[in-house]
Write a protein that holds these residues in place. Structure first.
Motif, short mmCIF file in Angstrom:
data_model
loop_
_atom_site.label_atom_id
_atom_site.label_comp_id
_atom_site.label_asym_id
_atom_site.label_seq_id
_atom_site.Cartn_x
_atom_site.Cartn_y
_atom_site.Cartn_z
N THR A 192 9.96 43.68 12.92
CA THR A 192 10.72 42.65 12.23
C THR A 192 10.33 41.28 12.76
OG1 THR A 192 12.57 44.16 11.91
CG2 THR A 192 13.03 41.81 11.67
N PRO B 160 14.11 29.94 -1.09
CA PRO B 160 15.20 30.92 -1.03
C PRO B 160 14.74 32.36 -1.27
CG PRO B 160 15.30 29.68 -3.07
CD PRO B 160 14.26 29.01 -2.22
N ASN C 264 12.28 33.74 0.32
CA ASN C 264 11.85 34.31 1.60
C ASN C 264 12.95 35.20 2.16
OD1 ASN C 264 9.24 33.45 1.98
ND2 ASN C 264 9.80 31.58 3.07
N ASP C 265 12.59 36.43 2.48
CA ASP C 265 13.56 37.38 3.05
C ASP C 265 12.84 38.23 4.08
OD1 ASP C 265 15.45 39.25 3.68
OD2 ASP C 265 15.98 39.74 1.61
N ASP D 139 13.71 40.36 6.05
CA ASP D 139 14.12 41.77 6.12
C ASP D 139 13.27 42.64 5.20
OD1 ASP D 139 16.11 41.23 7.96
OD2 ASP D 139 17.68 40.98 6.43
N LEU D 140 12.62 42.04 4.21
CA LEU D 140 11.79 42.80 3.29
C LEU D 140 10.31 42.75 3.67
CD1 LEU D 140 13.33 41.71 -0.16
CD2 LEU D 140 13.92 43.69 1.25
N TRP D 141 9.95 41.89 4.59
CA TRP D 141 8.55 41.74 4.96
C TRP D 141 8.04 42.98 5.70
CZ3 TRP D 141 8.62 36.19 7.50
CH2 TRP D 141 8.95 35.25 6.51
N PHE E 28 9.41 40.22 -1.61
CA PHE E 28 10.63 39.50 -1.94
C PHE E 28 11.22 40.03 -3.24
CE2 PHE E 28 7.31 36.99 -4.04
CZ PHE E 28 7.84 36.74 -5.29
N ASN F 109 13.31 38.53 -6.60
CA ASN F 109 13.81 37.38 -7.33
C ASN F 109 14.99 37.85 -8.16
OD1 ASN F 109 14.29 35.18 -9.04
ND2 ASN F 109 12.12 34.59 -9.03
N ARG F 110 16.14 37.81 -7.57
CA ARG F 110 17.33 38.40 -8.19
C ARG F 110 17.73 37.67 -9.47
NH1 ARG F 110 17.64 39.12 -2.71
NH2 ARG F 110 18.26 41.20 -2.00
#
Length: 344
Positions: free
Chosen positions: A199, A237, A239-240, A242-244, A260, A262-263
């Motif tokens: 992580t 926004p 960038n996450d 936790d998903l990388w 990522f 894109n919700r």
């Protein structure tokens, strides 16, 4: 009179079409962000371009522009006080020391095929010529520096492609948008020996960004990232961490997939899509199966999250074999994109 005040006055384009009520003007600051968003939104349906934007997205992007002063480098077209189109220019120097004068534009579908787009493109090209001459005078570039206008189009933007080709632009590079149904099994491959996925912590964000920059330095069209680019990336926004999926060799970044979601876009288009983007491996760790290992783990992660499919973009002539890799793990072409250039 300040530059900002001057550029807001009406701009006279002697080659403008004879359209009743048509006027041109410059950028008027933050009040134009909503106008820009409205034009993006009205054009994306007819152009079959999937995107979801907000005023905040536009403001964030314009806060970190490189080689572009919106008050000097933008053009708006209006009829009856209502914006019907806008365009912008900026410039880059790529990895081959070519000067690239980039321009883009968005127009309301109801006002197309009236000569307005042609007039705007001519104006934007003129602005880029002026900028290149300024840079010659400042010795940023020389008379020997190759100089080109550049822009892009998708294969669903038929009118735009016709406009560019009639103006002398030539297609010089192609890329694909690709998707991978996650209903199919995912064959996860091993991580190369000596590497591990960990992580990413906040104090490692710059290291990850710089490793990604380094990995793409030998790719076509690479432009060196700036501090503005990094700050824009930090504030994105989407960038996450936790998903990388980032692979480390000790304290060195070996490769990554910066996944990522894109919700907002998923909600707008009623789909469950995960993006497997920024797929890169630094030179010392290439040809060992690392990209495949990171990508297949990313696919499995999105499958476990309940996504229907994954998506990515790829340069069709990528010398690292990226297109073949993506096809081999199940990605198929969804859309073609074309980069166009014309010699200055």
């Amino acid at each position: 009179m300040t530059a900002q005040t001057k550029i807001q006055e009406r701009l006279e384009l002697p080659y403008a079409p004879d359209v009743p009520g048509l006027v041109f003007r410059g950028f008027q600051g933050e009040s134009d962000y909503q106008n820009m968003l409205d034009l993006i939104n009205t054009s994306k349906g007819p152009d079959q371009v999937d995107r979801t934007d907000s005023v905040e997205d536009i403001a964030r992007g314009y806060e970190h522009l490189n080689n572009c002063d919106p008050y000097q480098d933008m053009l708006f077209a209006e009829v009856g006080g209502h914006p019907i189109a806008y365009g912008r220019v900026e410039w880059f120097i790529d990895e081959e020391n070519k000067w690239l004068g980039f321009h883009l534009a968005f127009s309301h579908p109801d006002w197309r095929r009236k000569g307005i787009g042609t007039a705007m493109q001519r104006y934007l090209e003129g602005r880029l010529r002026h900028l290149s001459q300024e840079l010659l005078g400042e010795k940023v570039i020389t008379d020997e520096t190759p100089r080109y206008f550049e822009t892009f189009s998708s294969d669903t933007e038929i009118g735009k492609e016709v406009l560019l080709e009639e103006a002398g632009y030539k297609p010089i590079r192609f890329s694909y948008s690709m998707v991978r149904p996650l209903s199919r099994p995912v064959d996860v491959t091993p991580i190369p020996e000596g590497l591990e996925i960990r992580t990413v912590q906040p104090d490692q964000f710059r290291q990850v960004w710089e490793a990604d920059q380094e990995a793409f330095r030998d790719h076509w069209g690479y432009v060196e990232g700036t501090e503005k680019d990094y700050q824009r990336w930090l504030k994105d926004p989407l960038n996450d961490p936790d998903l990388w999926k980032v692979a480390w060799d000790g304290d060195q970044v070996a490769g990554m997939v910066l996944n990522f979601l894109n919700r907002k876009e998923n909600e707008e288009y009623n789909r469950l899509r995960g993006w497997t983007e920024n797929i890169s491996v630094r030179k010392p760790w290439r040809r060992r199966g690392l990209a495949r290992a990171l990508l297949t783990r990313s696919l499995l992660m999105f499958k476990d999250m309940g996504m229907d499919h994954a998506a990515l973009g790829v340069d069709t002539q990528n010398l690292t074999g990226a297109l073949d890799l993506y096809k081999s793990v199940g990605f198929v072409v969804e859309k073609r994109h074309t980069t166009y250039r014309k010699k200055l």
